[in-house]
Write an enzyme that holds these catalytic residues in place. Structure first.
Site, PDB file in Angstrom:
ATOM      1  N   SER A  42       0.828  -1.198   0.000  1.00  0.00           N
ATOM      2  CA  SER A  42       0.000   0.000   0.000  1.00  0.00           C
ATOM      3  C   SER A  42       0.872   1.261   0.000  1.00  0.00           C
ATOM      4  O   SER A  42       1.710   1.427  -0.871  1.00  0.00           O
ATOM      5  CB  SER A  42      -0.958  -0.051   1.196  1.00  0.00           C
ATOM      6  OG  SER A  42      -2.025   0.841   1.031  1.00  0.00           O
ATOM      7  N   ASP A 192      -5.546  -4.551  -2.127  1.00  0.00           N
ATOM      8  CA  ASP A 192      -4.481  -4.017  -1.277  1.00  0.00           C
ATOM      9  C   ASP A 192      -3.617  -5.123  -0.675  1.00  0.00           C
ATOM     10  O   ASP A 192      -4.120  -6.065  -0.062  1.00  0.00           O
ATOM     11  CB  ASP A 192      -5.125  -3.185  -0.158  1.00  0.00           C
ATOM     12  CG  ASP A 192      -4.138  -2.285   0.552  1.00  0.00           C
ATOM     13  OD1 ASP A 192      -3.129  -2.788   1.061  1.00  0.00           O
ATOM     14  OD2 ASP A 192      -4.383  -1.062   0.599  1.00  0.00           O
TER      15      ASP A 192
END
Length: 339
Positions: A42, A192
């Site tokens: 991320s 993610d």
């Protein structure tokens, strides 16, 4: 002067990644340190890729400039201007979210990003495309990169290494399922990377030569307050989901190190690596405990700069206290973090 070689593991956490920017800026300015490899998920992946691009183009100072350009652009173009503009540096660190933030997040619980954001608008796409030369990164980057993404169909980790990195791979690592469409790469959909590895540790152990890994944590390891409101519970559950994979991997690493310590004459490569592995940690637990979970959406320049300054201070203090430990011993007890 012989440099000390380290690897970095960078946790994700939205705009809190500006704290990591500050840590990296200070480490890059230290001529005694060389970075061999970086793992990230991320926001940690964003920092890792931008840093590696800067190193490839202009060495440590080029990396510092690249990180500054990236975060200043994020602060100027990010769409989440829902926090009231703070009057002072201190106010920036403790700004409360406005009603627009709560309204937006409430909608994400009832509508998918395919409904709320049908064109999959993502400012990070344009920022990364304009600032990172992925072709050059793949061809000549001196740093080993391990970028985490979650394969939607299996729920398992996919690691994109330096030679596999594309714009889509980095966007996949930062693809929040409630805000963005899944990112499709070679027919597979990804979310993610923080869901399954935040950040990955074992690639640094098995694919790098350095035995010293510096982990930069953004999520508080302990929150003393029990959430009572529905929003607080929802956000805490999200935070736990983005931390649990890291602690599970850390637990495995700790148990493996403890086991090989019982057998000092084992000579396998992995056993030797585990025996020599040294763990270092830079974080801001007190600060992160004070920040609202929603502040991860706060991209005001004052907030971003305040986090960067705090990251610089923490890294400076860590270097003063622990630089001598690099190459000698861990500066942090794995068991202490786990328990």
């Amino acid at each position: 002067m012989r440099k000390k070689v380290v690897t970095l593991a960078l946790q994700g956490g939205g705009s809190h990644g500006a704290f990591t920017w500050g840590v990296l800026d200070r480490l890059l300015d230290d001529k005694r340190i060389e970075i061999e490899g970086i793992s990230g998920a991320s926001a940690g992946a964003m920092n890792a890729v931008v840093l590696a691009h800067g190193l490839t183009a202009g060495g440590p100072q080029g990396a510092r400039r690249a990180l500054q350009d990236f975060w200043e652009t994020v602060a100027s173009k990010a769409p989440f201007y829902f926090m009231p503009q703070p009057a002072t540096h201190q106010d920036a660190m403790h700004a409360s979210p406005g009603p627009a933030v709560h309204a937006m997040l409430s909608l994400t619980r009832f509508f998918s990003p395919y409904q709320l954001n049908p064109f999959d608008i993502n400012p990070l796409r344009d920022i990364l495309a304009s600032q990172v030369d992925f072709e050059r990164l793949r061809a000549s980057c001196p740093t080993r990169l391990f970028i985490a993404a979650t394969q939607v169909s299996t729920g398992t980790l996919r690691l994109f290494r330096t030679r596999q990195l594309t714009l889509e791979a980095v966007l996949a690592s930062a693809c929040l399922p409630s805000i963005h469409h899944a990112v499709t790469i070679d027919g597979e959909a990804y979310w993610d990377g923080g869901l399954v590895a935040n950040p990955p540790l074992f690639p640094l152990l098995t694919h790098c030569s350095s035995s010293d890994t510096i982990v930069v944590l953004l999520h508080p390891a302990h929150r003393p307050k029990v959430p009572a409101l529905a929003d607080e519970i929802w956000h805490r559950l999200n935070e736990i989901s983005f931390s649990s994979a890291f602690f599970a991997e850390l637990q495995s690493l700790w148990l493996a190190k403890r086991e090989v310590a019982r057998w000092p004459f084992s000579v396998g490569r992995l056993e030797r690596r585990l025996r020599r592995f040294r763990f270092h940690l830079i974080d801001a637990q007190e600060l992160m405990n004070q920040l609202s979970t929603l502040s991860k959406l706060n991209a005001h320049p004052s907030f971003i700069n305040a986090l960067r300054d705090e990251g610089c201070r923490r890294a400076e203090a860590w270097l003063d206290e622990n630089f001598a430990h690099i190459g000698a011993r861990s500066s942090f007890d794995l068991g202490e973090l786990l328990h």
